[in-house]
Design a protein around this motif. Structure first.
Motif: not given
Length: 174
Positions: A55-60, A62-68, A105-112, A117-125
């Protein structure tokens, strides 16, 4: 207050899966399981909730698509319109087919990038964080299940010895 945990060490992933199922059936709380490689089905056997990371990936995305979309509209239509190949830039809708690769490309860039960043924060790495691996053998060929102890230490030790553990240790956790 005592923070004792039991470390049950296994040398086979199938035996670990059976032990996790038996542990859950006996209503003991599994703190964590450390494995040298991903074990298929372990998350379901432990009773972990499904991840919401898609779900986070989809939202990210969408943010990239909107920004692009906004970026291409601003740059190519409003700020600095150009006549490229004989096609004037009158409106975004008329030129949108040529903007599709950039929006993708903006969609993929933002999602990736935001997913990392979300993974590292969620995993506390965090950078320079010390490893929390309780036994170095779990990075090579052993599997470790960490179980909370609630004044039933001897019962749990005998229970995990009967599940096929090659080693059972009681550890004081900090």
């Amino acid at each position: 207050m005592s923070n004792k945990v039991i470390h049950a060490i296994y040398n086979d992933d199938d035996i670990l899966m059976d032990a996790v199922k038996k542990t859950r059936a006996a209503h003991h709380h599994i703190e964590e399981v450390f494995t040298p490689f991903p074990v298929h089905g372990l998350d379901k056997a432990m009773g972990l909730a499904p991840t919401r990371i898609a779900i986070c990936s989809f939202i990210y995305g969408l943010c990239g698509l909107s920004f692009g979309t906004w970026m291409m509209n601003y740059i190519m239509i409003q700020d600095w319109p150009q006549d490229i190949g004989g096609k004037p830039s009158f409106s975004y809708i008329e030129n949108m087919p040529s903007f599709v690769p950039i929006m993708f490309e903006e969609t993929v860039f933002f999602a990736a990038h935001l997913m990392v960043i979300t993974f590292y924060m969620r995993s506390r790495l965090w950078p320079f964080k010390e490893a929390e691996n309780p036994d170095v053998r779990t990075t090579d060929d052993h599997f470790l299940m960490e179980i909370a102890v609630n004044d039933n230490e001897k019962e749990l030790v005998s229970f995990f010895e009967n599940t096929g553990a090659v080693e059972v240790k009681v550890i004081e956790k900090h």
